[in-house]
Design a protein around this motif. Structure first.
Motif, PDB file in Angstrom:
ATOM      1  N   TYR A  71       0.571  -1.402   0.132  1.00 17.53           N
ATOM      2  CA  TYR A  71      -0.621  -0.241  -0.136  1.00 17.53           C
ATOM      3  C   TYR A  71       0.945   1.407  -0.316  1.00 17.53           C
ATOM      4  O   TYR A  71       2.083   0.837   0.862  1.00 17.53           O
ATOM      5  CB  TYR A  71      -0.824  -0.527   1.614  1.00 17.53           C
ATOM      6  N   PHE A  73       0.492   5.257   1.444  1.00 18.63           N
ATOM      7  CA  PHE A  73      -0.538   5.969   1.874  1.00 18.63           C
ATOM      8  C   PHE A  73      -0.306   7.043   1.834  1.00 18.63           C
ATOM      9  O   PHE A  73       1.125   7.842   1.260  1.00 18.63           O
ATOM     10  CB  PHE A  73      -0.454   5.995   2.698  1.00 18.63           C
ATOM     11  N   GLU A 104      -4.668   4.625  -0.429  1.00 18.20           N
ATOM     12  CA  GLU A 104      -5.247   4.774   0.613  1.00 18.20           C
ATOM     13  C   GLU A 104      -5.090   6.527   1.209  1.00 18.20           C
ATOM     14  O   GLU A 104      -3.916   7.059   1.244  1.00 18.20           O
ATOM     15  CB  GLU A 104      -5.164   4.346   1.615  1.00 18.20           C
ATOM     16  N   HIS A 108      -6.261   6.912   6.613  1.00 19.69           N
ATOM     17  CA  HIS A 108      -7.104   5.799   6.565  1.00 19.69           C
ATOM     18  C   HIS A 108      -5.421   4.934   7.478  1.00 19.69           C
ATOM     19  O   HIS A 108      -6.092   3.699   7.718  1.00 19.69           O
ATOM     20  CB  HIS A 108      -7.487   5.615   5.330  1.00 19.69           C
ATOM     21  N   TYR A 112      -5.985   1.647   9.965  1.00 13.66           N
ATOM     22  CA  TYR A 112      -5.276   0.479   9.503  1.00 13.66           C
ATOM     23  C   TYR A 112      -4.287  -0.464  10.845  1.00 13.66           C
ATOM     24  O   TYR A 112      -4.336  -1.227  10.957  1.00 13.66           O
ATOM     25  CB  TYR A 112      -4.098   0.428   8.104  1.00 13.66           C
TER      26      TYR A 112
END
Ligand code: GLY
Ligand code: MN
Length: 463
Positions: A71, A73, A104, A108, A112
């Motif tokens: 991911y 962010f 994201e 967030h 997480y």
């Protein structure tokens, strides 16, 4: 940035090494120097650059070792950001540049991480070296700053060091680019070293070269006629004919790979015989050190062999006495060279030092010495192909240190204190530093060698 496969491959290799939990790489934030909007030159975290490549603040990378998902962010620029800082690719586009599918918003990230924490999943992070990163991480997990330290993962540290220690061909190309900038800086320093100018005029010119060809300096410039002070950042002296000027400087490329070289030369361009005598000892030391570099050899042994060359030269000049083997075993030469022979170099000039010097430079086989001088050796362990390191011996006349050793009779059977104090106070210090790649069979200098023999240096200063 490198091509995206480079980053995909690095993250895949990290996933192979780490079996459980998830890893968080927080990118660096802007850092204010006198008010919030007046910030220092932004420097991304080097491990973030290594795995995620993106060179901007306010982003974080996360890899889940169990699901394999990755991911990024971060937030897209608002219209206010665009007005002040210009348009930027969207986070999705940035992620795609380094082969990441999942993005994201940055707000967030806390949820997480807290979810993972509540499920008692392991969250691996590297050691913190900026206060604001500790605060950010503590806030994300809603824990104290002290508790944040518990998330620092030795497994992750070791895995990252294992990977970053071995430079691939893309990285070596960048290091060669950094060396070319460093070459220009050092030759400029030699040519500018004329009596009557201020050290800071040269330092400013060198900083300008670093910025104009790359990203910035790889560390604050060390440039001084008082080169016996190892990290001398005071640049206010006027150059005087015949004194030695030590310049220890390097640049970062736009991808943040470093160079780090040192040269020492006489103001006005002519070495005296006394300077030549000491200079050539250091030159023999660096050349001998480089000749020994190959896979399987420990850098501790290279340090000690170079120390013997220095001790032998100082004995021949009457500054030391006895035999070099005994002198080095007892650490007597360290009055003249109270530092280690070198360190790893890469995305950081002291590569990965924020991950722990002993993890980078030592292992179960080679432990750090506690002896004065030798304890400052940052890299002691066995060399491997792909390591990039500095070779930087020196001889320094540090009057306060000599007086202390004399008063305390430290290694008095190996040192002629009176000769050192009477004849060499005010001499300064000489250090020479090259950057070396360990190859499959031996070594290779990174880039073209900066003028180093007496003849090359005097010729460069004349031209
Ligand atoms: N070039 C500065 C150092 O290696 O510490
Ligand atoms: Mn160095």
């Amino acid at each position: 940035m490198f091509r995206k496969d480079v980053y995909i491959d690095r993250r895949n290799r990290l996933k192979d090494k780490m079996k459980s939990g998830l890893v968080l790489f927080l990118g660096n934030q802007e850092s204010a120097f006198n008010y919030p909007d007046n910030t220092y030159h932004f420097r991304q975290d080097s491990s973030f650059l290594y795995f995620f490549g993106l060179d901007m603040p306010n982003i974080a990378g996360l890899i889940d070792f169990e699901s394999g998902k990755e991911y990024l962010f971060g937030n897209d620029f608002t219209i206010d950001d665009i007005i002040w800082m210009g348009p930027q690719p969207k986070i999705k586009e940035l992620a795609a540049q380094v082969g990441i599918e999942n993005t994201e918003p940055i707000n967030h990230l806390g949820n997480y991480l807290r979810n993972a924490n509540n499920q008692e999943r392991i969250i691996h992070v590297l050691p913190f070296y900026r206060g604001d990163t500790i605060i950010q991480f503590s806030n994300l997990l809603e824990i104290s700053h002290t508790e944040a330290e518990n998330y620092i993962s030795v497994d992750l540290i070791k895995a990252v060091i294992e990977m970053r220690s071995i430079k691939d061909k893309h990285e070596v190309e960048e290091l060669i680019k950094a060396a070319a900038i460093g070459y220009k800086m050092h030759v400029t320093s030699m040519k500018m070293a004329k009596p009557g100018i201020l050290e800071q005029e040269i330092a400013g010119a060198l900083e300008g070269i670093a910025s104009s060809y790359g990203s910035a300096l790889s560390f604050p410039i060390i440039l001084s006629q008082n080169g016996e002070t190892l990290h001398n950042h005071y640049h206010g002296n006027i150059l005087e004919e015949g004194r030695l000027l030590l310049t220890d400087t390097g640049a970062e490329t736009n991808l943040h790979y470093a160079s780090d070289n040192t040269r020492t030369f006489p103001v006005g361009g002519k070495f005296s015989q006394k300077q030549k005598d000491i200079y050539n000892i250091v030159l023999n030391g660096i050349n001998h050190g480089t000749s020994l570099i190959k896979p399987g050899v420990t850098y501790l042994s290279v340090h000690l062999e170079v120390a013997k060359i220095l001790a032998k030269g100082l004995i021949d000049l009457g500054l030391m006495k006895g035999n070099p083997e005994d002198a080095v075993r007892e650490g007597a030469h360290a009055m003249f060279m109270p530092h280690g022979l070198g360190h790893m170099m890469g995305l950081d000039v002291h590569d990965m030092e924020n991950l722990g010097e002993d993890y980078v430079g030592y292992d179960n086989e080679i432990r750090r010495s506690t002896q004065f001088g030798l304890r400052g050796l940052r890299l002691g362990r066995k060399l491997q192909p792909g390591f990039v390191l500095t070779n930087e011996p020196g001889i320094y006349f540090i009057p306060d240190l000599v007086k202390k050793w004399k008063a305390e009779k430290i290694n008095s059977s190996f040192i002629n204190y009176d000769k050192v104090l009477d004849e060499y106070s005010g001499f300064g210090g000489i250090r020479l530093e090259d950057d070396i790649l360990v190859t499959e069979t031996g070594h290779q200098l990174i880039g073209k060698r900066i003028p180093i023999t007496i003849e090359e240096v005097e010729e460069t200063m004349r031209s």
